[in-house]
Scaffold this motif. Sequence first.
Motif, PDB file in Angstrom:
ATOM      1  N   ASP A   1       0.801  -1.234   0.000  1.00 24.94           N
ATOM      2  CA  ASP A   1       0.000   0.000   0.000  1.00 24.94           C
ATOM      3  C   ASP A   1       0.834   1.285   0.000  1.00 24.94           C
ATOM      4  O   ASP A   1       0.329   2.351  -0.336  1.00 24.94           O
TER       5      ASP A   1
ATOM      6  N   ARG B   1       1.918  -4.435   4.299  1.00 21.65           N
ATOM      7  CA  ARG B   1       1.057  -3.448   3.661  1.00 21.65           C
ATOM      8  C   ARG B   1       1.707  -2.071   3.612  1.00 21.65           C
ATOM      9  O   ARG B   1       1.517  -1.308   2.672  1.00 21.65           O
ATOM     10  N   LYS B   2       2.442  -1.725   4.693  1.00 26.55           N
ATOM     11  CA  LYS B   2       3.124  -0.421   4.694  1.00 26.55           C
ATOM     12  C   LYS B   2       4.206  -0.410   5.771  1.00 26.55           C
ATOM     13  O   LYS B   2       4.209  -1.271   6.670  1.00 26.55           O
TER      14      LYS B   2
ATOM     15  N   ILE C   1      -1.502   7.656   2.004  1.00 27.64           N
ATOM     16  CA  ILE C   1      -1.708   6.220   1.765  1.00 27.64           C
ATOM     17  C   ILE C   1      -3.203   5.936   1.888  1.00 27.64           C
ATOM     18  O   ILE C   1      -3.816   6.284   2.895  1.00 27.64           O
ATOM     19  N   GLN C   2      -3.762   5.363   0.855  1.00 30.37           N
ATOM     20  CA  GLN C   2      -5.172   4.955   0.909  1.00 30.37           C
ATOM     21  C   GLN C   2      -5.188   3.438   1.031  1.00 30.37           C
ATOM     22  O   GLN C   2      -4.772   2.752   0.122  1.00 30.37           O
ATOM     23  N   GLN C   3      -5.642   2.932   2.154  1.00 31.11           N
ATOM     24  CA  GLN C   3      -5.690   1.481   2.330  1.00 31.11           C
ATOM     25  C   GLN C   3      -7.132   0.989   2.182  1.00 31.11           C
ATOM     26  O   GLN C   3      -8.043   1.525   2.811  1.00 31.11           O
ATOM     27  N   GLU C   4      -7.298  -0.021   1.343  1.00 32.74           N
ATOM     28  CA  GLU C   4      -8.610  -0.643   1.223  1.00 32.74           C
ATOM     29  C   GLU C   4      -8.983  -1.239   2.572  1.00 32.74           C
ATOM     30  O   GLU C   4      -8.142  -1.876   3.215  1.00 32.74           O
TER      31      GLU C   4
ATOM     32  N   THR D   1      -9.669  -3.720   5.176  1.00 32.29           N
ATOM     33  CA  THR D   1      -9.402  -5.155   5.211  1.00 32.29           C
ATOM     34  C   THR D   1     -10.273  -5.754   6.311  1.00 32.29           C
ATOM     35  O   THR D   1     -10.054  -5.474   7.487  1.00 32.29           O
TER      36      THR D   1
END
Length: 307
Positions: free
Chosen positions: A40, A143-144, A108-111, A113
């Motif tokens: 991400d 993820r990051k 940061i755009q995280q879907e 989860t």
Amino acid sequence: MALHRLTQIVMGVPNVEQTAAYYAEFGLTHGENGTFATVDGGEQLRIVPAASRRLVRLGVGADDPDDLDRVAASLAALGVPAERTAAGVRAVDPGTEVTVQVEIAPRIQQEPTPAPGYNGPGVTARAGERAPGILREQPVRPRKLGHVVFGSTDQQASQDFFHKGLGFKVSDTVPGLAAFMRCSTDHHNVLVQQAPVAYLHHTSWQVDDVDEVGRGASAMLAADPGRHVWGLGRHHVGSNFFWYLRDPAGNFSEYYSDLDCIIDDALWQPGVWEGARGLYSWGPPPPPSFLAPDDLAALMTGAHSAR
Ligand SMILES: [Fe+2]
């Protein structure tokens, strides 16, 4: 508007090839010019040659030029020399010897989860099927980049640099020893702790859940049990599940999940912690080499001879 993320770290090591292979195995995606990407966060690690292991640069993402002006003014008020360019503000924290580059970067755009359904007393969140965590076969992919931890020869000055100079917020402190600070909604993105020499203690990488912490570390240890440092456990400060491993240069790398998030600053009460109480809630006791890495004396000798 604000600081909002860690962008990229540049890590200097004497053994670039070995260390690069380690981080590829850790789950980062190897790109061009020694860069490594998270799912991400994009290219968040760069590995470069250095005489001894150290963090060369820490990138911090900001929304707009106003943020850069504010950082430049705050550093000037602190008496810290800084270089303001169109792209960012660059300054060195003498305590950690880290160059920090505050730069305009996309957030940061995280879907979202979905949390796995856990069965418990009176709760059947998952009926008639095995737990997803035991069925996963794909390699763990961080993820990051979540946070970076440094040793500082002047903890208070380093805390002032990040807090008063750059605008990080203080989430929790261990008086005289450490400060957990954030530039995002994560409980901490930087932790500065008092040390006899400036050095990189660990980098920490977010994974989906505790199963991914366990799967990631188990895979790394299956390849080389000597990488184990400390885990599995749950931190008290920050609440996250953790497992720490050692890279071939001696830096620790952490898989973590379920870190405290601070969305509304007014609703968070910073705590003051003493000793091991703040360090972990459960898990094996931390080995002495976690608190004081085995190569600390060598790093100190190196630092002295470099002067
Ligand atoms: Fe950590």
